[in-house]
Design an enzyme around this catalytic site. Structure first.
Site, mmCIF file in Angstrom:
data_model
loop_
_atom_site.group_PDB
_atom_site.id
_atom_site.type_symbol
_atom_site.label_atom_id
_atom_site.label_comp_id
_atom_site.label_asym_id
_atom_site.label_seq_id
_atom_site.Cartn_x
_atom_site.Cartn_y
_atom_site.Cartn_z
ATOM 1 N N GLN A 9 0.829 -1.209 0.000
ATOM 2 C CA GLN A 9 0.000 0.000 0.000
ATOM 3 C C GLN A 9 0.863 1.259 0.000
ATOM 4 O O GLN A 9 1.891 1.301 0.671
ATOM 5 C CB GLN A 9 -0.879 -0.022 1.257
ATOM 6 C CG GLN A 9 -2.183 0.704 1.098
ATOM 7 C CD GLN A 9 -3.217 0.263 2.121
ATOM 8 O OE1 GLN A 9 -3.226 -0.867 2.548
ATOM 9 N NE2 GLN A 9 -4.100 1.160 2.493
ATOM 10 N N SER A 88 4.103 -6.551 2.708
ATOM 11 C CA SER A 88 2.755 -6.484 3.281
ATOM 12 C C SER A 88 1.720 -7.055 2.301
ATOM 13 O O SER A 88 1.761 -8.233 1.976
ATOM 14 C CB SER A 88 2.442 -5.032 3.685
ATOM 15 O OG SER A 88 1.219 -4.945 4.355
ATOM 16 N N LEU A 89 0.826 -6.205 1.794
ATOM 17 C CA LEU A 89 -0.140 -6.637 0.780
ATOM 18 C C LEU A 89 0.548 -7.377 -0.377
ATOM 19 O O LEU A 89 0.016 -8.336 -0.937
ATOM 20 C CB LEU A 89 -0.867 -5.401 0.239
ATOM 21 C CG LEU A 89 -1.447 -5.507 -1.177
ATOM 22 C CD1 LEU A 89 -2.686 -6.355 -1.163
ATOM 23 C CD2 LEU A 89 -1.697 -4.146 -1.760
ATOM 24 N N ARG A 113 -9.278 -8.883 3.218
ATOM 25 C CA ARG A 113 -8.255 -8.299 4.099
ATOM 26 C C ARG A 113 -8.427 -6.779 4.183
ATOM 27 O O ARG A 113 -8.388 -6.191 5.262
ATOM 28 C CB ARG A 113 -6.874 -8.647 3.543
ATOM 29 C CG ARG A 113 -5.680 -8.080 4.308
ATOM 30 C CD ARG A 113 -4.407 -8.477 3.562
ATOM 31 N NE ARG A 113 -3.174 -8.166 4.294
ATOM 32 C CZ ARG A 113 -2.439 -7.094 4.118
ATOM 33 N NH1 ARG A 113 -2.831 -6.163 3.230
ATOM 34 N NH2 ARG A 113 -1.320 -6.908 4.798
ATOM 35 N N HIS A 195 -0.223 -3.584 10.823
ATOM 36 C CA HIS A 195 0.844 -4.440 11.375
ATOM 37 C C HIS A 195 1.139 -4.130 12.840
ATOM 38 O O HIS A 195 2.288 -4.069 13.257
ATOM 39 C CB HIS A 195 2.115 -4.327 10.518
ATOM 40 C CG HIS A 195 1.885 -4.752 9.106
ATOM 41 N ND1 HIS A 195 1.671 -6.070 8.751
ATOM 42 C CD2 HIS A 195 1.777 -4.035 7.966
ATOM 43 C CE1 HIS A 195 1.454 -6.135 7.446
ATOM 44 N NE2 HIS A 195 1.500 -4.908 6.949
ATOM 45 N N GLN A 244 0.845 -12.149 9.750
ATOM 46 C CA GLN A 244 1.374 -10.910 9.167
ATOM 47 C C GLN A 244 0.525 -9.687 9.532
ATOM 48 O O GLN A 244 1.032 -8.577 9.671
ATOM 49 C CB GLN A 244 1.440 -11.069 7.641
ATOM 50 C CG GLN A 244 2.220 -9.997 6.923
ATOM 51 C CD GLN A 244 1.509 -9.529 5.667
ATOM 52 O OE1 GLN A 244 0.425 -8.955 5.732
ATOM 53 N NE2 GLN A 244 2.119 -9.757 4.528
#
Length: 292
Positions: A9, A88-89, A113, A195, A244
């Site tokens: 992101q 991440s993503l 998500r 996170h 995660q």
């Protein structure tokens, strides 16, 4: 050895993916399939929307996933990764590109998500901040000494850690980071504390969706964010994806491990060039390039 990496992101831009949509028949078809799966025309927002449209988590995450995955697919037989990783993503994009998840399943998980994270952000005012030029250990020590919820969220490269938590705790931590010698402690314009433990409300919802999805053995190891290590076992990959959400992204460790295992060429697939910059800050010797 080639390592393909996939952004998270923040890399989005208006017009992203339009070339693929216009000039690649398979990509065009999959974009239209994505519009059906999501229940809204994400292509309209990606190609002609505003920056504000693209900043919505429910739009940003599937948009970046689509752009990244369809770039990998557009390479056809040329896409021969020795290893993959995503920030991440981007871990979801990497898994689909490496054949561990189908396109449809990956997109549904990313959408779920994004929605779950959006809801978690609304529970309590929260934010993130970039800390520049402090050792990881010092950032961890300061976070641990601040009242409230604040913790390292992204270990991006040596000297660049992002912290995440409730607004008051992040602001207090930023002041202490500056006192300890940080060059910058900059609060970021984000929707919430990604996170961090504050994502816990999204955890059960995402865990259920991930556990119900069909994962296969990927064509190459994926270096996952939670531990910076290579994985090929579908059950391990699932467990790490679930963790995660509330754990830090150990990007520095991912890249260092890939280099130790032979990666000398990093190719970023997706919008922007953030990961190429981070890879160079981690190790100047490796080659970096990108497609967006």
């Amino acid at each position: 050895m080639k390592a393909y990496v996939f952004p998270g992101q923040g890399a989005q831009f208006v017009g992203m993916g339009k070339d693929l949509y216009d000039n690649n028949a398979e990509a065009h078809e999959l974009f239209e399939k994505a519009n059906e799966i999501l229940g809204f025309r994400i292509t309209d927002l990606m190609f002609n929307g505003t920056e504000e449209d693209l900043k919505q988590t429910k739009v940003t995450q599937p948009a970046i996933f689509l752009h990244s995955v369809l770039l990998a697919k557009s390479l056809g037989d040329e896409f021969k990764p020795d290893m993959v990783a995503g920030h991440s993503l981007g871990e979801f994009s990497a898994l689909v590109a490496a054949g561990a998840l189908s396109f449809e399943e990956g997109l549904k998980l990313v959408s779920k998500r994004a929605m779950a994270m959006q809801k978690a952000c609304e529970v309590k005012p929260s934010t993130m901040a970039a800390i520049i030029a402090l050792p990881d250990e010092k950032v961890e020590e300061i976070c641990a000494g601040v009242e409230g919820v604040v913790a390292p969220a992204n270990y991006n490269c040596p000297g660049q850690v992002v912290i995440s938590g409730d607004v008051e705790a992040v602001n207090a931590a930023c002041e202490k980071m500056k006192e300890a010698g940080a060059k910058r402690a900059l609060v970021l314009k984000v929707g919430g504390a990604f996170h961090s433990p504050l994502m816990q409300p999204a955890h059960a919802e995402l865990a259920e969706a991930i556990n119900a999805a069909e994962f296969k053995t990927p064509v190459c190891p994926i270096y996952q964010n939670v531990d910076g290590k290579p994985h090929t076992d579908p059950e391990e990959i699932k467990a790490n994806l679930i963790s995660q959400l509330t754990s830090p992204v150990r990007w520095t460790y991912d890249v260092q491990a890939m280099i130790a295992d032979g990666a000398d060429e990093f190719i970023e697939l997706g919008p922007g060039s953030v990961l190429q910059g981070l890879v160079k800050k981690i190790n100047r010797e490796v080659s970096t390039s990108g497609m967006n």
